[in-house]
Design an enzyme around this catalytic site. Structure first.
Site, PDB file in Angstrom:
ATOM      1  N   SER A 109       0.557  -1.180   0.602  1.00  0.00           N
ATOM      2  CA  SER A 109      -0.036  -0.053  -0.441  1.00  0.00           C
ATOM      3  C   SER A 109       0.408   1.535  -0.034  1.00  0.00           C
ATOM      4  CB  SER A 109      -0.611  -0.396   1.415  1.00  0.00           C
ATOM      5  OG  SER A 109      -0.283   0.411   2.075  1.00  0.00           O
ATOM      6  N   LYS A 137       1.665   4.363   7.142  1.00  0.00           N
ATOM      7  CA  LYS A 137       1.215   5.380   6.360  1.00  0.00           C
ATOM      8  C   LYS A 137       1.339   6.846   6.327  1.00  0.00           C
ATOM      9  CE  LYS A 137      -3.957   2.892   5.440  1.00  0.00           C
ATOM     10  NZ  LYS A 137      -2.715   2.217   6.009  1.00  0.00           N
TER      11      LYS A 137
END
Lengths: 431, 131
Positions: B48, B85
């Site tokens: 991701s 993230k």
């Protein structure tokens, strides 16, 4: 007699403020660092071979899980309350302990590592930290390492211990004990006073001294000294707020390197015993080499279970090496005859150990004219083995004498998967 | 591992004048780790964050002493798991952003967001190594 004469050492350098930094439920807190899902959940940590409960999170304590309870007896209760149990992950705990201590050293150089989860720090009078400063120190340790701590500040080490216990119950995890507090010291049972052993505690109870306040108030110094030696007298002074125990910052020089561990199941035959000893020798000599040390002597010992209702036997043997050594292959030649001299059939052996004595570093080696050990060649081979084992895991390559199955190896079935080596780094999800 | 910055071959006779300029060893630890007790190495699992140059199997250097700022790449606790993230503060909203269009941003405004640490660098191998 003045203080100095009384204690036979100088008092002045210890005068100031002592903070005890104490990690909360250390082993359990370590398990949570890389596994946040365990936050606020009840967990326990087990001793070697998953024997007993040796650490409990606050949640597990509240559920009534006792310290030292045998794991096999508690299994169903743990399951019922959904309490997660972990084997001792000493590699992980050692790494985090080191981080906590190093974080403290970014705040002050005066740090005494007292145990794996406790450190004393020292502050001269003019640098006495405020409560707010303590809170910031605490925040830093928690933020940087993930390990929650409590901090107690007091004029002596013994009182700092008391202060830390109060701190643990406070929301901000910090407490300053400005001076010996009668009411507070009354709450401290004699058994819980730092430096008072079980024997002295019993003796104190017998003469009607049940708490720290009463101990501090005993009137006659010479009498205290005659009954409890200078150690007891120091404790009394420390409880009165007069510092007698300074910071011990120097690590004691390494006198020996030891590898000793209980088996997961008793060994009853020579073949397995031999394999176990060669495995322990592998580990112990690896430790020696990783620290750049050489041993002039080696002791080995074996013993059966002292507490089991079966015949007890223990024995030991020592050998002196002609030249200080860290060479597994050379040591192997001594090991076998030593083992033969102490091993007796017919017993159930529970524990063995290897101890290296009389250590020196490379410069301290005295060569022997008649030395015929191929030292350079062995060292090169061992160097390759050590590097392979550090990259691919302990005992990836080893001498055939260590055996293959090793059913006696320490059991750690509930080990958390994280450890400070390349193969067991924590994983973060990118999803 | 220590790499010499530069060094001349040892030869009999005159020493190389360049030896005077030898500045010592280059230490990658020193380069990558500013605060040793607060710095943790973790392994990445998943794709991701490839837009930020973070690939599956990479090593992240996480410095827990750093204050998380807007646009920092962070390790955050999401549903009890450590997750990498990008942190975004925007119009009073707090976001955890992936760096891959196939993954959804996560709005965490008002939630009890726990930042585990700030990622200070990432180590990526271009040649597969056996580990």
């Amino acid at each position: 007699m003045n203080l100095e004469e009384r204690f036979n050492f100088r008092v002045s350098p210890s005068d100031g403020w002592y903070a005890l930094v104490d990690c909360n439920n250390f082993y359990c807190s370590c398990e949570r660092v890389y596994n946040p899902s365990l936050k606020e959940r009840p967990i326990v940590v087990l001793s070697n071979n998953d024997g007993c409960i040796i650490a409990r999170s606050n949640e597990a304590k509240l559920l009534g899980i006792g310290m030292g309870e045998p794991y096999f007896k508690m299994k169903s209760i743990l399951q019922k309350h959904k309490i997660t149990a972990f084997s001792s992950n000493y590699e992980l705990y050692g790494d985090l302990s080191h981080r906590v201590m190093e974080t403290l050293r970014t705040i002050t150089p005066y740090v005494e590592v007292y145990s794996v989860d406790e450190a004393f720090t020292f502050w001269p009078h003019r640098l006495k930290p405020t409560l707010d400063a303590l809170r910031q120190f605490r925040e830093r340790v928690i933020r940087w390492t993930g390990v929650p701590v409590s901090i107690g500040l007091a004029p002596t080490k013994t009182l700092a211990k008391v202060a830390a216990k109060v701190a643990k119950k406070r929301a901000d995890g910090c407490y300053i004990l400005e001076e010996p507090d009668e009411y507070l010291l009354q709450q401290v049972e004699v058994e819980d006073i730092w430096g008072v052993g079980r024997r002295y505690a019993r003796k104190l109870r017998k003469i009607g001294v049940h708490d720290a306040a009463a101990f501090a108030k005993l009137p006659d110094d010479d009498w205290i000294r005659s009954q409890f030696t200078v150690v007891g007298l120091r404790t009394v002074y420390e409880l009165r707020g007069i510092s007698c125990l300074g910071l011990e910052m120097l690590e004691p020089e390494r006198k020996g390197i030891c590898h000793s561990r209980a088996f997961s199941q008793p060994i009853t035959n020579y073949k397995e015993m031999r394999e176990a000893f060669f495995t322990y020798l592998t580990r112990a000599s690896t430790k020696l080499r990783s620290r750049g040390l050489y041993a002039r002597a080696m002791q080995i010992w074996l013993q059966t279970n002292r507490f089991a209702e079966e015949p007890y036997y223990s024995n030991a043997a020592v050998v002196q090496f002609p030249v200080a050594s860290q060479d597994f292959f050379e040591m192997s030649q001594y090991l076998e005859p030593m083992l033969q001299s102490i091993y007796t059939d017919g017993y159930r052996y529970k524990k063995i150990g290897i101890l290296f004595l009389d250590l020196c570093n490379e410069t301290g080696i005295q060569p022997d004219l008649f030395d015929n050990i191929p030292r350079t060649r062995n060292a090169a081979l061992l160097n390759v083995m050590d590097r392979l084992n550090s990259r691919y895991g302990k005992l990836t390559v080893h001498a055939a004498s260590c055996g293959k199955e090793r059913p006696w190896e320490m059991r750690r079935e509930k080990l958390s998967p994280v450890a400070p080596n390349w193969r067991q780094l924590a994983v973060v999800k990118a999803k | 591992m220590l790499l010499p910055l530069f060094s001349s071959r040892v030869s009999a006779g005159f020493p190389s004048p360049a030896d005077d300029y030898l500045e010592g060893d280059l230490d990658l630890n020193e380069y990558l780790i500013r605060t040793p007790p607060a710095t943790f190495l973790v392994r990445v699992s998943g794709n991701s964050m490839i837009g930020k140059g973070i690939y599956d199997g990479d090593l992240l250097v996480v410095d827990r002493s750093l204050e998380p700022l807007d646009r920092d790449v962070v390790v955050a606790v999401v549903e009890g798991e450590l997750t990498v993230k990008q942190l975004r503060f925007q119009d009073k909203e707090v976001w955890l952003m992936p760096a891959n269009r196939r993954y959804k941003p996560l709005c965490v405004t008002g939630m009890d967001l726990q930042i585990w640490g700030v990622v200070s660098s990432s180590i990526h191998h271009f040649r597969k190594r056996v580990e």
